[in-house]
Design a protein around this motif. Structure first.
Motif, PDB file in Angstrom:
ATOM      1  N   LEU A 230      -7.632  -7.193   0.226  1.00 48.26           N
ATOM      2  CA  LEU A 230      -7.013  -6.376  -0.820  1.00 48.26           C
ATOM      3  C   LEU A 230      -6.870  -4.924  -0.372  1.00 48.26           C
ATOM      4  N   ASP A 231      -7.891  -4.407   0.277  1.00 52.40           N
ATOM      5  CA  ASP A 231      -7.848  -3.019   0.739  1.00 52.40           C
ATOM      6  C   ASP A 231      -6.729  -2.826   1.754  1.00 52.40           C
ATOM      7  N   ARG A 232      -6.615  -3.750   2.713  1.00 56.62           N
ATOM      8  CA  ARG A 232      -5.546  -3.652   3.706  1.00 56.62           C
ATOM      9  C   ARG A 232      -4.175  -3.743   3.048  1.00 56.62           C
ATOM     10  N   ALA A 233      -4.057  -4.656   2.099  1.00 60.37           N
ATOM     11  CA  ALA A 233      -2.766  -4.857   1.450  1.00 60.37           C
ATOM     12  C   ALA A 233      -2.346  -3.631   0.648  1.00 60.37           C
ATOM     13  N   LEU A 234      -3.287  -3.041  -0.068  1.00 58.48           N
ATOM     14  CA  LEU A 234      -2.958  -1.863  -0.868  1.00 58.48           C
ATOM     15  C   LEU A 234      -2.654  -0.660   0.017  1.00 58.48           C
TER      16      LEU A 234
END
Length: 320
Positions: A230-234
């Motif tokens: 999620l962190d990478r995607a955001l």
């Protein structure tokens, strides 16, 4: 629940703080190779190791599994289970040796024959140099995981060396899984494979995170990898990886009925109405859910509720 998006753009590699393993690592602390690979080790043989331990501890090579069966380190039934799982990890071509072992796992004589053939280096034999060494590492790791501290501090370097060689190094090289096949990645067992995939920037790492959520028994091993997705995607505005992280979080909530603060903080930055919103509300105890998810699910409270709350809190003063 929608099927996972399997065409996510590659995430950026992890930095030094990402914690992904480095390849290599000395195995000097492990017992030296033995010339006769099919011969049993001296002394009493250790009891067979359960497949449910082995599958998460190491990505076995076919000769290692075959040697383990021939020398009583794993039962015939668990040999078949592990062969099936590794065949799924690698796919039809790379997993051919495991497929041959699995196909004969219900009959002792053919199973022993194909295992001897595999250990001897005949077709499907793989490239392991000394299959015994991985089982010595697994036996030590299993014993310590059960609270048997025999060997004291001397076991620490041996355990670390084995983990580097048989788990982290193989994960870092990508040889433990078929990273071109999303169906194989949906069976991802080992968190270390996911860490290394983030480090390499694998295109299908989000699918592996979903697989980890579906297969791993410990949510504390799953949730940090979900948060990483999620962190990478955001950070990269990658909607496909974001959706894969959301699906993985939904599976974790459904199967384990838990969530952690970091995943909730990241989920709050995602669009509402997702699979994770639904499954968190359905399966995680409501007292553990944040106010913003309550508000999303229940809507804005009516003004009469606010007046009643005000009266209860302030005794009619300022209650509206």
């Amino acid at each position: 629940m929608p099927a996972p998006d399997e065409t996510a753009a590659p995430p950026q590699p992890l930095g030094e703080a990402g914690g992904a393993p480095s390849p290599g690592g000395s195995a000097a602390a492990l017992p030296p190779p033995d010339a006769d690979l099919a011969a049993p080790p001296p002394g009493p043989a250790p009891p067979p190791l359960p497949a449910e331990f082995v599958r998460y501890a190491v990505a076995l090579e076919a000769p290692e599994l075959a040697w383990g069966h021939l020398n009583g380190r794993v039962t015939a039934a668990d040999t078949g289970t592990l062969a099936f799982l590794r065949r799924c990890d690698l796919g039809p071509e790379a997993g051919e040796a495991f497929a041959r072992i699995h196909a004969r796992s219900t009959d002792p004589s053919p199973l022993a024959a194909v295992c001897r053939e595999t250990v001897d280096g005949r077709p499907g034999g793989g490239d392991a140099e000394d299959p015994r060494r991985v089982w010595d590492y697994l036996e030590l790791s299993h014993r310590l995981s059960r609270g048997d501290a025999a060997g004291g501090e001397a076991s620490g370097p041996q355990l670390a060396a084995g983990r580097r060689e048989f788990l982290l190094s193989r994960a870092a090289s990508g040889r433990g899984m078929n990273w071109r096949d999303s169906s194989a990645l949906l069976g991802t067992d080992r968190p270390e494979e996911v860490d290394a995939a983030f480090e390499r920037g694998e295109e299908l790492v989000g699918v592996a995170v979903i697989g980890l959520a579906l297969t791993h028994p410990d949510p504390t091993a799953i949730l940090p990898r979900v948060a990483c997705a999620l962190d990478r995607a955001l950070a990269s505005s990658d909607p496909r990886l974001r959706h894969q992280g959301i699906v993985a979080l939904a599976h974790t909530a459904r199967l384990h009925r838990t969530v952690d603060r970091r995943c909730l903080d990241l989920l709050r930055r995602c669009p509402r109405g997702s699979e994770a919103d639904d499954d968190l509300w359905a399966y995680v105890p409501r007292r553990r859910l944040p106010w913003w998810l309550w508000r999303h699910r229940l809507g804005e409270p009516p003004r009469r509720w606010l007046r009643r709350v005000g009266k209860a809190l302030f005794g009619g003063r300022g209650g509206g």
